[in-house]
Design a protein around this motif. Sequence first.
Motif, PDB file in Angstrom:
ATOM      1  N   ASP A  14       0.847  -1.192   0.000  1.00  0.00           N
ATOM      2  CA  ASP A  14       0.000   0.000   0.000  1.00  0.00           C
ATOM      3  C   ASP A  14       0.882   1.241   0.000  1.00  0.00           C
ATOM      4  O   ASP A  14       1.902   1.290   0.703  1.00  0.00           O
ATOM      5  N   GLU A  26      -2.432  10.620  -5.124  1.00  0.00           N
ATOM      6  CA  GLU A  26      -3.343   9.476  -5.165  1.00  0.00           C
ATOM      7  C   GLU A  26      -2.854   8.412  -4.195  1.00  0.00           C
ATOM      8  O   GLU A  26      -1.679   8.387  -3.808  1.00  0.00           O
ATOM      9  N   GLY A  28      -2.615   4.197  -3.778  1.00  0.00           N
ATOM     10  CA  GLY A  28      -2.659   2.975  -4.575  1.00  0.00           C
ATOM     11  C   GLY A  28      -1.701   1.948  -4.021  1.00  0.00           C
ATOM     12  O   GLY A  28      -1.641   1.727  -2.814  1.00  0.00           O
ATOM     13  N   CYS A  29      -0.909   1.330  -4.897  1.00  0.00           N
ATOM     14  CA  CYS A  29       0.087   0.353  -4.447  1.00  0.00           C
ATOM     15  C   CYS A  29       1.420   0.618  -5.130  1.00  0.00           C
ATOM     16  O   CYS A  29       1.467   1.169  -6.239  1.00  0.00           O
ATOM     17  N   GLU A  42       0.883   2.253  -8.859  1.00  0.00           N
ATOM     18  CA  GLU A  42      -0.295   1.944  -9.656  1.00  0.00           C
ATOM     19  C   GLU A  42      -1.555   2.318  -8.891  1.00  0.00           C
ATOM     20  O   GLU A  42      -1.632   2.123  -7.677  1.00  0.00           O
ATOM     21  N   CYS A  43      -2.535   2.855  -9.625  1.00  0.00           N
ATOM     22  CA  CYS A  43      -3.877   3.075  -9.070  1.00  0.00           C
ATOM     23  C   CYS A  43      -4.823   3.285 -10.249  1.00  0.00           C
ATOM     24  O   CYS A  43      -4.404   3.227 -11.413  1.00  0.00           O
ATOM     25  N   ASP A  44      -6.091   3.512  -9.976  1.00  0.00           N
ATOM     26  CA  ASP A  44      -7.083   3.623 -11.056  1.00  0.00           C
ATOM     27  C   ASP A  44      -6.822   4.824 -11.950  1.00  0.00           C
ATOM     28  O   ASP A  44      -7.021   4.757 -13.165  1.00  0.00           O
ATOM     29  N   PHE A  45      -6.403   5.929 -11.361  1.00  0.00           N
ATOM     30  CA  PHE A  45      -6.129   7.113 -12.177  1.00  0.00           C
ATOM     31  C   PHE A  45      -5.010   7.923 -11.544  1.00  0.00           C
ATOM     32  O   PHE A  45      -5.041   8.215 -10.339  1.00  0.00           O
ATOM     33  N   GLY A  79      -2.591   4.976 -15.371  1.00  0.00           N
ATOM     34  CA  GLY A  79      -2.702   3.945 -14.338  1.00  0.00           C
ATOM     35  C   GLY A  79      -1.399   3.520 -13.716  1.00  0.00           C
ATOM     36  O   GLY A  79      -1.399   2.735 -12.755  1.00  0.00           O
ATOM     37  N   ARG A  80      -0.269   4.013 -14.220  1.00  0.00           N
ATOM     38  CA  ARG A  80       1.033   3.557 -13.705  1.00  0.00           C
ATOM     39  C   ARG A  80       2.061   4.667 -13.852  1.00  0.00           C
ATOM     40  O   ARG A  80       2.058   5.417 -14.828  1.00  0.00           O
TER      41      ARG A  80
END
Length: 220
Positions: A14, A26, A28-29, A42-45, A79-80
């Motif tokens: 995380d 953001e 994400g991971c 990485e995350c959705d946006f 996304g990345r």
Amino acid sequence: MISFAYENMDAKFDAVLKTLSGKTVEVGCGQFDAADRSVDFECDFIPLFSMGTRLQLLRLHEGIEVHRFVGEVYFSSAGRLRLVSVQDEILPEAALVFLYYVELPGTAQTTVQTEHRGLFGKKTVEETVEFPVTVRALSTHEVMFHTDLSVELDPEQPVTVLLPQIPAIARLPMVVKQSIVFGQEANCYRCRLLALHASDEALLKDYILRLSATDTPKSL
């Protein structure tokens, strides 16, 4: 000293992406590549960033920022994102989330239900029982202890552990998270600490910080 389990950063963790000024971008991971000194996020946006923009990625453990990675954007998409030429540091709060090996004898107290047979049949009553334990690992959030098989504890069962070797923090209220049976000799219980009084919480944090200066942590 950071444990091997923590140093092995191949697995995703995380993370929160932030600007250098500390503004959150953001959540994400992340995944760190120590050989290349790069870290992926990485995350959705993700907003697009120009190559060379300096950002920071912070590893989270139970919502606590424990490890900071600072680097330059090499790749940025929706996304990345990848940071390179990464410099990293373990943050002070990390010491408070590790489990540290200890060997502390104590006593546990819990309430169990027992059946008593009387003139009018069986009756279930609650009784407080005490049994010896040895605390094997400790953090500000968790306790792991061993005991014999005379008492079996269930998940979410409340337990209070008394540790005479730490008189300032004599009573630690907790609930069972996980039980691990070791053959016919002993049970190991991993427990989540419940809320402490502010003064007790400060004392426990001070004790853990002193452990972190001398002991090897068990894991995150």
